[in-house]
Design an enzyme around this catalytic site. Sequence first.
Site, PDB file in Angstrom:
ATOM      1  N   GLU A   1       0.836  -1.210   0.000  1.00  0.00           N
ATOM      2  CA  GLU A   1       0.000   0.000   0.000  1.00  0.00           C
ATOM      3  C   GLU A   1       0.864   1.251   0.000  1.00  0.00           C
ATOM      4  O   GLU A   1       1.802   1.379   0.795  1.00  0.00           O
ATOM      5  CB  GLU A   1      -0.900  -0.011   1.242  1.00  0.00           C
ATOM      6  CG  GLU A   1      -2.320   0.349   0.966  1.00  0.00           C
ATOM      7  CD  GLU A   1      -3.025  -0.656   0.080  1.00  0.00           C
ATOM      8  OE1 GLU A   1      -3.217  -0.354  -1.122  1.00  0.00           O
ATOM      9  OE2 GLU A   1      -3.399  -1.739   0.563  1.00  0.00           O
ATOM     10  N   HIS A   2       0.560   2.178  -0.924  1.00  0.00           N
ATOM     11  CA  HIS A   2       1.283   3.449  -1.077  1.00  0.00           C
ATOM     12  C   HIS A   2       2.738   3.218  -1.504  1.00  0.00           C
ATOM     13  O   HIS A   2       3.580   4.086  -1.317  1.00  0.00           O
ATOM     14  CB  HIS A   2       1.205   4.289   0.198  1.00  0.00           C
ATOM     15  CG  HIS A   2      -0.153   4.875   0.429  1.00  0.00           C
ATOM     16  ND1 HIS A   2      -0.496   6.157   0.054  1.00  0.00           N
ATOM     17  CD2 HIS A   2      -1.261   4.341   0.984  1.00  0.00           C
ATOM     18  CE1 HIS A   2      -1.759   6.385   0.387  1.00  0.00           C
ATOM     19  NE2 HIS A   2      -2.251   5.292   0.941  1.00  0.00           N
TER      20      HIS A   2
ATOM     21  N   SER B   1     -25.776   6.464 -16.384  1.00  0.00           N
ATOM     22  CA  SER B   1     -25.486   5.284 -15.573  1.00  0.00           C
ATOM     23  C   SER B   1     -26.786   4.671 -15.073  1.00  0.00           C
ATOM     24  O   SER B   1     -27.831   5.327 -15.045  1.00  0.00           O
ATOM     25  CB  SER B   1     -24.576   5.637 -14.399  1.00  0.00           C
ATOM     26  OG  SER B   1     -25.321   5.990 -13.261  1.00  0.00           O
TER      27      SER B   1
ATOM     28  N   ALA C   1     -15.269   2.076  -1.306  1.00  0.00           N
ATOM     29  CA  ALA C   1     -14.883   0.977  -0.426  1.00  0.00           C
ATOM     30  C   ALA C   1     -13.402   0.632  -0.522  1.00  0.00           C
ATOM     31  O   ALA C   1     -12.945  -0.325   0.090  1.00  0.00           O
ATOM     32  CB  ALA C   1     -15.720  -0.266  -0.754  1.00  0.00           C
TER      33      ALA C   1
ATOM     34  N   GLU D   1      -6.518  10.153 -14.227  1.00  0.00           N
ATOM     35  CA  GLU D   1      -6.778  10.231 -12.785  1.00  0.00           C
ATOM     36  C   GLU D   1      -6.001  11.386 -12.146  1.00  0.00           C
ATOM     37  O   GLU D   1      -6.537  12.156 -11.349  1.00  0.00           O
ATOM     38  CB  GLU D   1      -6.387   8.896 -12.138  1.00  0.00           C
ATOM     39  CG  GLU D   1      -6.790   8.754 -10.703  1.00  0.00           C
ATOM     40  CD  GLU D   1      -8.223   8.308 -10.497  1.00  0.00           C
ATOM     41  OE1 GLU D   1      -8.666   8.322  -9.336  1.00  0.00           O
ATOM     42  OE2 GLU D   1      -8.903   7.968 -11.484  1.00  0.00           O
TER      43      GLU D   1
ATOM     44  N   ASP E   1      -3.867   0.315  -9.415  1.00  0.00           N
ATOM     45  CA  ASP E   1      -5.266  -0.061  -9.593  1.00  0.00           C
ATOM     46  C   ASP E   1      -5.566  -0.430 -11.042  1.00  0.00           C
ATOM     47  O   ASP E   1      -6.174  -1.465 -11.324  1.00  0.00           O
ATOM     48  CB  ASP E   1      -6.184   1.078  -9.144  1.00  0.00           C
ATOM     49  CG  ASP E   1      -6.039   1.366  -7.654  1.00  0.00           C
ATOM     50  OD1 ASP E   1      -5.481   0.516  -6.941  1.00  0.00           O
ATOM     51  OD2 ASP E   1      -6.463   2.440  -7.219  1.00  0.00           O
TER      52      ASP E   1
END
Length: 386
Positions: free
Chosen positions: A37-38, A71, A127, A164, A176
């Site tokens: 993570e990170h 959507s 989430a 992003e 991701d």
Amino acid sequence: MTTSTDVFTLTAAFHEAFGTVPDGVWQAPGRVNLIGEHTDYNEGFVLPFAIDKTAKVAVRVRDDSTVRLLSTFGGHGLVEASLDGLEPGSGEGWSRYPLGVAWALKERGVSVPGFELLLDSDVPLGAGLSSSHAIECAVITALNELTGANLAAEELVLATQRAENIFVGAPTGIMDQSASLRGAKGQAVFLDCRDQHVELVPFDAEASGLVLLVIDTKVSHSHADGGYASRRASCELGAQVLGVTALRDVGVEDLKAASGLLDEVTMRRVRHVVTENDRVLQTVELLGAQGPASIGPLLDASHASMRDDFEISCPELDLAVDTARANGAIGARMTGGGFGGSAIALTPVGEEPKVRDAVVRSFAEAGYTAPDIFTVTPAEGAFRLA
């Protein structure tokens, strides 16, 4: 939790919305990060996998520069925009993701026409399972085919990252979208974020008598806020002071010397990244040699590091992790960018009901919103459905 719509239903909904049939339907999965993570924006190592929850897009090319987005989520009306003069910051809510992808492709010299798009997704929002990247990866997979650009996966990864970072304004790395675009069934994606080298590592929890539970705390987070950016800035400062290109170049054995050069907060941020990179490498080695049942202590150590050194956990995540461990999980950690989102708990099949019940009960006793708890397995990366 939302339920994924099948291709026939989505195509029919597209026809009802736009009066015509789509050119195709594409899907891209969310992801769970097993560990790492990170570390991605520090040019380090990560070990995510694509999950069996996806974003689907039905898309039809137009003969002008107009984009029309809709959507299946309730309360979201039709969004119209023009590709002419599209600039970072355009759009609101989920529409920023397809618009950002179109903008990033145009920046790369791809001739992107106008298009109509209907989105359906069962990746839980907020989430920490990368719902935004699932949308971006589904859209870029569709546009890559429809425009004939035929960009390689590595190029699609960088284009979605630019969408992003610049268009949406979230300073994320490449983990991701790499998992979403390059994942495979039954495999975790061991990614070197410096050169995008990927190795697929078998991760079959079921064969080891385990399940990987996701505990969605319902504490929403956003990567476009200040917490994520400040952590990244600390890492960049640490690398600068230590005289390295990125924290990837600092080893665990270098931490003692680094402590004399860095302020206390920066030192803790650096220590997390350096030790987390080492935990990823250990996890890959253990998965190959001994299988999923051997990695529990590394998941536990990762959570402690994120809680104490990187300070990106929250009371709900800590409660989920501690309760899962106390009731039979062999390892647990928060997953994703932090400040909310989900925890994962690697759990023996026979202990799953006990873990689920204990976590739900502990949240109720603490007065927290009831969590969503579900299992995930490694799934295929982005592809055309129809």
